[in-house]
Enzyme design. Structure first.
Site, PDB file in Angstrom:
ATOM      1  N   HIS A 263       0.704  -1.191   0.242  1.00 52.35           N
ATOM      2  CA  HIS A 263       0.107   0.143   0.171  1.00 52.35           C
ATOM      3  C   HIS A 263       0.745   1.521   0.232  1.00 52.35           C
ATOM      4  CE1 HIS A 263      -3.815   2.326   0.654  1.00 52.35           C
ATOM      5  NE2 HIS A 263      -2.935   3.046   1.440  1.00 52.35           N
TER       6      HIS A 263
ATOM      7  N   ASP B   5      -7.340  -1.617   4.366  1.00 54.70           N
ATOM      8  CA  ASP B   5      -6.338  -1.872   4.555  1.00 54.70           C
ATOM      9  C   ASP B   5      -5.922  -1.514   6.418  1.00 54.70           C
ATOM     10  OD1 ASP B   5      -5.578  -1.389   2.110  1.00 54.70           O
ATOM     11  OD2 ASP B   5      -6.059   1.260   2.399  1.00 54.70           O
TER      12      ASP B   5
ATOM     13  N   LEU C  35      47.228  15.442 -24.181  1.00 56.81           N
ATOM     14  CA  LEU C  35      47.236  17.327 -23.404  1.00 56.81           C
ATOM     15  C   LEU C  35      47.015  16.796 -21.637  1.00 56.81           C
ATOM     16  CD1 LEU C  35      48.946  19.572 -24.448  1.00 56.81           C
ATOM     17  CD2 LEU C  35      46.453  20.649 -24.431  1.00 56.81           C
ATOM     18  N   VAL C  36      45.746  16.768 -22.242  1.00 53.34           N
ATOM     19  CA  VAL C  36      45.042  16.417 -20.953  1.00 53.34           C
ATOM     20  C   VAL C  36      45.187  15.443 -19.696  1.00 53.34           C
ATOM     21  CG1 VAL C  36      42.301  16.571 -19.469  1.00 53.34           C
ATOM     22  CG2 VAL C  36      43.133  17.719 -21.530  1.00 53.34           C
TER      23      VAL C  36
ATOM     24  N   CYS D 262      34.150  -3.223 -23.294  1.00 57.15           N
ATOM     25  CA  CYS D 262      35.211  -3.919 -23.055  1.00 57.15           C
ATOM     26  C   CYS D 262      34.848  -5.592 -23.249  1.00 57.15           C
ATOM     27  CB  CYS D 262      35.568  -3.296 -22.192  1.00 57.15           C
ATOM     28  SG  CYS D 262      34.662  -3.601 -20.155  1.00 57.15           S
TER      29      CYS D 262
ATOM     30  N   GLU E 253      42.347  -7.211 -30.894  1.00 51.19           N
ATOM     31  CA  GLU E 253      40.473  -7.272 -30.775  1.00 51.19           C
ATOM     32  C   GLU E 253      39.528  -5.632 -31.857  1.00 51.19           C
ATOM     33  OE1 GLU E 253      38.502  -4.985 -26.529  1.00 51.19           O
ATOM     34  OE2 GLU E 253      40.441  -3.897 -27.153  1.00 51.19           O
TER      35      GLU E 253
END
Length: 883
Positions: A106, A142, A613-614, A687, A784
């Site tokens: 309920h 109920d 770069l990062v 993967c 792969e």
């Protein structure tokens, strides 16, 4: 236990599925008769699983139970009745029959809000808490003893929909299953309901939903949102009944230029503004209503009240007319209202009664992401079809997404204002410009993360409060899951249904799972030699490591973010994350949600940019203490070297490579072996895709034909079309690689059974592909593809050692699998296969509680599970005291 499930709807379906997973025997499903030839979801699933299904139109006649219905029920031998979303009156002869009784779900915290429309009354009364109860059925309404209750906070703008979707549905399913578990263990309580605080308001009907304007704004808001959708709060305006939907409490809303709207009985006129209809309570405070519905069923945005009827008609093309004909039946069915009986043993979510039919309308409108409101706001076919056809034809989808870097709690441009275009793989066209991070941006982000960890609020935060923030973030992600899934589909090419369930769904689960670990990270005590006369004690503490850098791939942009970020945050670390350059959009949207959740500045930083770069700067940065990377093995090796040279930072790697193969023996369950063609999952950009299969020679040809038959059924197309099975590859360079990969396979002498080329349409679509007669020395056997390419090789019947030797003849080992009915063979093969994960008679199943990681050159370190939380364990101080 032997259980009879008596109910209906998707809620009942999910309870049924979870009870089956728990190992219970469902001896019968009792649901409603088919409507317009369409089975209820619960009944349809049970029939598919071979469970006896009964579709009685009624259980009682003239006040008494129908004997033949009761006898059919008793013949099932049920020990327990479970009634999820049961809208029929179930006689006490059935309720009392099972040895273990009957339980009902309920949607309220009983004894409050007994009867129907419980969620509505929770909102109407302004309750601060919402929840559900699983109780033992009795002959009252109920009133039976309580078995289990769970609750959540009611947010200021919650509606029936949001409460149901956020808590009552997902947690209700779990709670019902937990209740059954307690019964099975003999631990289920029976707590007599108190009469103190008990309420019963009955079904909320339209004639009783008229708005009383002589109330404060909060009460008006509660009344409108509590009646939202069904039956709808209404008032008389300009001589006709107007129903109000989408209420929000607002302060200081802009009303300049608003047009006054006289509302009889209101303390002051409303104002029709660009934002919607502004209403006033008798306390002078305001609320905003977004949508209005007229007596003829027409629904409009409230902001258009004075301009309704001025639009132009849309002339449909021949294709659109054909689509309109298909939609007509679903639309008319979707708008039917169901008649509800006043009875004891049923659960009714007022809006959700016809939700499945609305969903059918949404599904048929492929290519156009409809919300429920889009259906309800056009209740007549003539209003609905032109709007949907227009959006369907033009693929007009509105998503809100930031496109800058997220550093120290703010969206900022990259140094020098540098940007790049992210491409939609469905058509090859740009989506938007995204900021392109530079080295200086990395340094600023790492400094912000370090400061947040060492000096900021995050480093001082109680673990339980930290968990609460992560839970809130997960809730926001769930609230925006459709938007996130749409962005993920646009940016990565993932089909929408998969993006919604897996890319986004598992991301939400991951944050919730790790949120629960925040206050459970504990050290240990260690026995040591005593140095007399002192008594010594050694203990360890687990502490966060500091700034964690994360570099994620493009195949599961949001999910990979979640797998790595959630664990870092749970342990108290701060994060600088670089999404894949080709799929940055869900990451920056995630940043927005983290800010809305209230994460302190600097805790989460997102830097779209290049890996060279990062990513390289993160690996080299002296203030980064841990780097997690998912990607190719060559790049992983380079990162590992950089991490060692820079500051010997910790590193975890989930790398690619051709994993150990999946072995299919002649004694397998062929349906499962064919059905688990995981290489085509997420268009092969996975993967742990089962890219290479060894199939026992005496079933090889039959297996190949079965798989080819399945491949031919796949629908290739727009990933936002919910009927699509196979979307575009992620980006052009990857598509070109797949074409070249297949050309190499053909040149080497492998047999191309199907596929192998680009689909002749705009975008980066590639056909699902199958190669047979593949020899171990071939390039396609060793390398792969990371695409929808199945590589099949035979092995001699009965030669287990041969297939093990061939499967392990690789330097990679992320995942592998075995299909056989022989338990001994399954255990042997799973033990001998060199892989981080070995699946037996299934494939591609992951769970947030199960560790996941590679073997050999497929990497090291684990994502998910308890051990993924990033902490460092320090042998702590030795305390001594005399004698």
């Amino acid at each position: 236990m032997k259980i009879a499930v008596i109910g209906q709807s998707v809620f009942g379906l999910e309870v049924f599925k979870e009870l089956r997973k728990e190992g219970h025997q469902i001896v019968g499903v009792f649901t409603i008769p088919d409507k317009d030839g369409k089975a209820d979801p619960l009944g349809a699933e049970a029939e598919k699983d071979g469970v006896p299904v009964f579709k009685f139109p009624r259980w009682r006649l003239k006040g008494g139970a129908i004997p033949e219905v009761v006898e059919a029920y008793k013949a099932t031998g049920a020990e327990l009745n479970v009634l999820p979303f049961c809208s029929q009156f179930i006689p006490m002869e059935v309720i009392d029959h099972p040895a273990r009784g009957s339980i009902i779900y309920h949607p309220s915290l009983l004894p409050r809000h007994r009867g129907a429309s419980a969620i509505n009354w929770t909102l109407i009364h302004g309750d601060r808490k919402c929840g559900f109860t699983v109780f033992w059925a009795d002959d009252g309404l109920d009133t039976g003893p309580i078995l289990l209750q769970r609750e959540c906070d009611v947010e200021p703008d919650d509606t029936v929909n949001t409460l149901y979707n956020r808590f009552l549905f997902p947690e209700g399913v779990k709670g019902t299953v937990d209740a059954v578990r307690l019964i099975a263990e003999g631990k289920a309580p029976k707590i007599v309901q108190p009469e103190e605080g008990a309420t019963y308001e009955g079904i909320q009907k339209k004639d009783k939903a008229k708005i009383d304007w002589n109330q404060p704004s909060q009460a008006l808001h509660n009344w409108i949102r509590g009646n939202d959708k069904v039956p709808g709060a209404w008032a008389e305006i300009d001589g006709q009944k107007i129903t109000f939907y989408g209420s929000t409490l607002v302060d200081n809303i802009a009303t300049a230029g608003g047009q006054s709207l006289e509302i009889p009985g209101a303390s002051r006129p409303g104002l029709v503004t660009k934002a919607g209809l502004v209403l006033f309570g008798n306390d002078g405070k305001t609320l905003l209503v977004k949508n209005l519905q007229f007596e003829d069923g027409k629904m409009i945005a409230a902001a258009q009240y004075f301009s309704r009827g001025t639009g132009t008609s849309v002339e449909l093309t021949e294709n659109e007319k054909a689509f309109a004909d298909q939609m007509r039946v679903s639309k008319e069915r979707g708008m039917k209202c169901r008649v509800l009986s006043k009875c004891s043993h049923f659960i009714f979510f007022s809006l959700m009664a016809d939700e499945t039919l609305v969903e059918e309308v949404k599904l048929r409108a492929s290519g156009c992401q409809l919300q429920n409101e889009d259906v309800y706001m056009n209740p007549t076919f003539q209003d609905f079809v032109p709007d949907v056809c227009w959006r369907r034809t033009s693929t007009n989808m509105t998503v809100r997404l930031p496109h800058q870097l997220f550093v120290n709690g703010e969206f900022v441009d990259a140094e020098g204002g540098k940007t790049y275009k992210t491409i939609n793989p469905t058509d090859g066209m740009p989506i938007c410009d995204v900021s392109l991070a530079q080295v200086r941006d990395v340094d600023i982000a790492v400094a912000a993360a370090k400061d947040a960890f060492e000096e900021g609020e995050w480093g001082k935060m109680n673990p339980r409060d930290r968990g609460r923030l992560i839970y809130k973030l997960a809730d926001l992600m769930e609230e925006h899951q459709e938007e996130l899934a749409t962005i993920e589909s646009m940016d990565s090419g993932a089909v929408y249904t998969l993006a919604l369930k897996t890319h986004v769904g598992m991301s939400i689960q991951t944050f919730r799972y790790f949120a629960g670990w925040c206050d459970k990270i504990q050290g240990s005590t260690i026995p040591i030699n005593q140095a007399r006369p002192n008594r010594n004690l050694t203990f360890t503490r687990k502490e966060p490591i500091g700034v964690c850098a994360i570099v994620i791939p493009w195949n599961y942009p949001l999910m990979m973010l979640a797998w790595k970020t959630a664990a870092c945050l749970a342990a108290g670390n701060t994060v600088v994350l670089k999404p894949a350059q080709v799929t940055p959009l869900t990451a920056v949207k995630f940043a927005e949600l983290s800010a809305r959740a209230g994460f302190p500045k600097g805790v989460i930083n997102i830097l779209p940019g290049s890996g060279a770069l990062v990513g390289q700067r993160l690996a080299d940065h002296p203030d980064v203490r841990k780097l997690g990377f998912t990607g190719s093995t060559p790049v992983g090796k380079h990162i590992m070297k950089s991490c060692a040279v820079s500051n010997v930072k910790k590193v975890s790697l989930e790398l690619g490579g051709k994993s150990s193969a999946r072995s299919i023996f002649s004694d397998c369950d062929m349906e499962k072996a064919v059905g688990e063609c995981a290489v085509f999952f997420n268009k092969g950009e996975n993967c742990i895709a089962a890219g290479r299969l060894f199939v026992e020679e005496n079933i090889h040809d039959h297996y190949v034909q079965r798989v080819v038959d399945e491949v031919k059924k796949m629908k290739i197309g727009d990933p936002l079309d919910r009927s699509t099975d196979h979307g575009p590859q992620n980006h052009k360079a990857h598509l070109d690689k797949l074409v070249e990969f297949c050309q190499t396979g053909v040149q080497e002498g492998a047999t191309l059974v199907c596929g192998g080329k680009q689909v002749a349409r705009p975008g980066f679509f590639f056909e699902p592909t199958i190669f047979t007669d593949v020899q171990d020395h071939m390039f396609i056997a060793k390398e792969e593809s990371f695409g929808p390419i199945m590589i099949l090789s035979k092995f001699k019947s009965g030669d287990v050692e041969e297939v093990l030797r061939r499967a392990n003849a690789t330097e990679y080992g992320l995942a592998s699998g075995v299909f056989t009915r022989d338990i001994g063979k399954a255990l042997l093969v799973s033990e001998k296969l060199n892989a981080g994960t070995v699946f037996v008679n299934t494939y591609n199943k992951t769970d947030v509680a199960a560790p996941f990681g590679g073997f050999k050159q497929s990497g090291f370190g684990k994502d998910l599970g308890k051990r993924r939380c990033l902490w460092v364990e320090f042998p702590s101080h030795r305390f001594s005291r005399p004698g």
